[in-house]
Design a protein around this motif. Structure first.
Motif, PDB file in Angstrom:
ATOM      1  N   PHE A 232      67.728  66.501   7.074  1.00 48.07           N
ATOM      2  CA  PHE A 232      67.833  66.141   8.492  1.00 48.07           C
ATOM      3  C   PHE A 232      67.546  64.663   8.716  1.00 48.07           C
ATOM      4  O   PHE A 232      68.319  63.949   9.378  1.00 48.07           O
ATOM      5  CB  PHE A 232      66.876  67.004   9.310  1.00 48.07           C
ATOM      6  CG  PHE A 232      66.778  66.589  10.743  1.00 48.07           C
ATOM      7  CD1 PHE A 232      67.782  66.918  11.650  1.00 48.07           C
ATOM      8  CD2 PHE A 232      65.686  65.852  11.194  1.00 48.07           C
ATOM      9  CE1 PHE A 232      67.692  66.536  12.977  1.00 48.07           C
ATOM     10  CE2 PHE A 232      65.589  65.464  12.515  1.00 48.07           C
ATOM     11  CZ  PHE A 232      66.601  65.803  13.415  1.00 48.07           C
ATOM     12  N   TRP A 233      66.418  64.181   8.151  1.00 52.31           N
ATOM     13  CA  TRP A 233      66.062  62.779   8.382  1.00 52.31           C
ATOM     14  C   TRP A 233      66.995  61.834   7.632  1.00 52.31           C
ATOM     15  O   TRP A 233      67.228  60.701   8.090  1.00 52.31           O
ATOM     16  CB  TRP A 233      64.622  62.538   7.974  1.00 52.31           C
ATOM     17  CG  TRP A 233      63.647  63.153   8.926  1.00 52.31           C
ATOM     18  CD1 TRP A 233      62.819  64.207   8.702  1.00 52.31           C
ATOM     19  CD2 TRP A 233      63.426  62.743  10.282  1.00 52.31           C
ATOM     20  NE1 TRP A 233      62.100  64.501   9.829  1.00 52.31           N
ATOM     21  CE2 TRP A 233      62.444  63.613  10.821  1.00 52.31           C
ATOM     22  CE3 TRP A 233      63.956  61.744  11.100  1.00 52.31           C
ATOM     23  CZ2 TRP A 233      61.982  63.501  12.120  1.00 52.31           C
ATOM     24  CZ3 TRP A 233      63.487  61.634  12.392  1.00 52.31           C
ATOM     25  CH2 TRP A 233      62.524  62.499  12.895  1.00 52.31           C
ATOM     26  N   SER A 234      67.548  62.268   6.506  1.00 50.01           N
ATOM     27  CA  SER A 234      68.542  61.432   5.819  1.00 50.01           C
ATOM     28  C   SER A 234      69.790  61.275   6.670  1.00 50.01           C
ATOM     29  O   SER A 234      70.344  60.160   6.805  1.00 50.01           O
ATOM     30  CB  SER A 234      68.899  62.049   4.463  1.00 50.01           C
ATOM     31  OG  SER A 234      67.767  62.110   3.620  1.00 50.01           O
ATOM     32  N   ALA A 235      70.247  62.371   7.265  1.00 47.94           N
ATOM     33  CA  ALA A 235      71.411  62.291   8.151  1.00 47.94           C
ATOM     34  C   ALA A 235      71.112  61.427   9.370  1.00 47.94           C
ATOM     35  O   ALA A 235      71.971  60.640   9.823  1.00 47.94           O
ATOM     36  CB  ALA A 235      71.833  63.696   8.582  1.00 47.94           C
ATOM     37  N   ALA A 236      69.891  61.524   9.908  1.00 40.68           N
ATOM     38  CA  ALA A 236      69.524  60.702  11.054  1.00 40.68           C
ATOM     39  C   ALA A 236      69.503  59.216  10.685  1.00 40.68           C
ATOM     40  O   ALA A 236      69.991  58.361  11.455  1.00 40.68           O
ATOM     41  CB  ALA A 236      68.156  61.138  11.592  1.00 40.68           C
ATOM     42  N   ASN A 237      68.979  58.895   9.504  1.00 38.33           N
ATOM     43  CA  ASN A 237      68.957  57.495   9.067  1.00 38.33           C
ATOM     44  C   ASN A 237      70.360  56.949   8.860  1.00 38.33           C
ATOM     45  O   ASN A 237      70.658  55.793   9.219  1.00 38.33           O
ATOM     46  CB  ASN A 237      68.157  57.372   7.771  1.00 38.33           C
ATOM     47  CG  ASN A 237      66.670  57.575   7.992  1.00 38.33           C
ATOM     48  OD1 ASN A 237      66.157  57.315   9.085  1.00 38.33           O
ATOM     49  ND2 ASN A 237      65.963  58.044   6.969  1.00 38.33           N
ATOM     50  N   VAL A 238      71.250  57.752   8.280  1.00 36.74           N
ATOM     51  CA  VAL A 238      72.631  57.313   8.083  1.00 36.74           C
ATOM     52  C   VAL A 238      73.317  57.058   9.424  1.00 36.74           C
ATOM     53  O   VAL A 238      74.043  56.061   9.604  1.00 36.74           O
ATOM     54  CB  VAL A 238      73.400  58.353   7.253  1.00 36.74           C
ATOM     55  CG1 VAL A 238      74.896  58.032   7.236  1.00 36.74           C
ATOM     56  CG2 VAL A 238      72.876  58.391   5.828  1.00 36.74           C
ATOM     57  N   ALA A 239      73.059  57.942  10.391  1.00 38.34           N
ATOM     58  CA  ALA A 239      73.654  57.758  11.713  1.00 38.34           C
ATOM     59  C   ALA A 239      73.142  56.471  12.383  1.00 38.34           C
ATOM     60  O   ALA A 239      73.913  55.722  13.004  1.00 38.34           O
ATOM     61  CB  ALA A 239      73.354  58.968  12.597  1.00 38.34           C
ATOM     62  N   VAL A 240      71.833  56.207  12.240  1.00 39.60           N
ATOM     63  CA  VAL A 240      71.273  54.985  12.814  1.00 39.60           C
ATOM     64  C   VAL A 240      71.862  53.749  12.141  1.00 39.60           C
ATOM     65  O   VAL A 240      72.195  52.746  12.809  1.00 39.60           O
ATOM     66  CB  VAL A 240      69.735  55.008  12.695  1.00 39.60           C
ATOM     67  CG1 VAL A 240      69.151  53.661  13.094  1.00 39.60           C
ATOM     68  CG2 VAL A 240      69.151  56.099  13.572  1.00 39.60           C
TER      69      VAL A 240
END
Length: 226
Positions: A194-202
């Motif tokens: 989840f946090w990896s996907a959030a970082n990629v989106a940011v």
């Protein structure tokens, strides 16, 4: 009527006769159980135990946020023997036991959202009847004693049986540990994803904003002379 009487007679002949003197309570065996404890709920279990035996209780929380639960153990007389709060696991022994039903309760009232997956195991000391042991020895003991004494053979067999039972109990406990660790790893994997996907989106959003900002800096807004 004749056909019904014949059927009844056939059933009576097929069903073996039960002697009242031979009937008795079934032997108490070790047991294990895994259940799902909902959030804000308390669940209790009752286990019968003979007098002057040994009862060992092991429990583990193998799933759910926090991996903790409240645990209480009460005697057949209602005496509180064990009381634990917010524990992930525990091992408790009652020796000697009282004849009656012991009450084991698992409480998740402090949690309003997360349900818990709880595993517990009950282990009784298998006391063997002395008369049964002596009867077995008399049945198999030869008339002429060999070099190895019968008592040594019985002691070796009893030791082997005890170790095998303990090995089975340890394997069951290790399976519970493995299930808890697997649940923890799966939860951690979901969080990492989840946090990896959030970082990629940011990062993608920041890259787009930087490109747009650079375009504005190099874009000439002055009117072209005619």
């Amino acid at each position: 009527m004749a056909a019904g009487a014949a059927v009844a007679l056939a059933l009576w002949l097929l069903v073996p006769a039960v002697r009242v003197g031979e009937a008795g309570p079934p032997p108490i065996q070790d047991g294990e159980f895994t259940f799902l404890l909902p959030a804000g709920r308390k669940q209790c279990f009752y286990q019968s135990a003979p007098a002057n035996a040994s009862l060992e209780t092991e429990y583990q929380v193998i799933g759910g946020a926090g991996l903790d639960v409240d645990f209480t153990l009460e005697s057949p007389q209602g005496v509180l023997l064990v009381s634990e709060s917010r524990k992930a696991d525990g091992v408790h022994t009652v020796e000697p036991t009282e004849a009656g039903d012991y009450r084991l309760c698992f409480d998740n009232s402090f949690s309003t959202i997360s349900e818990k997956l709880v595993f517990f195991e009950l282990i009784f000391d298998s006391f063997q009847d002395e008369e049964e042991v002596e009867g077995w020895a008399e049945a198999v003991e030869p008339e002429e004693m060999l070099d190895v004494k019968m008592e040594d053979i019985k002691e070796s067999i009893e030791t082997m049986r005890t170790r095998l039972e303990r090995s089975i109990q340890m394997l069951t406990l290790l399976r519970a540990f493995e299930a808890r660790d697997r649940n923890l790893q799966e939860d951690n994997l979901e969080r990492v994803n989840f946090w990896s996907a959030a970082n990629v989106a940011v990062l993608l959003l920041v890259a787009v904003l930087q490109v747009c900002t650079l375009k504005r800096f190099f874009h000439d807004k002055r009117p072209v002379p005619t």
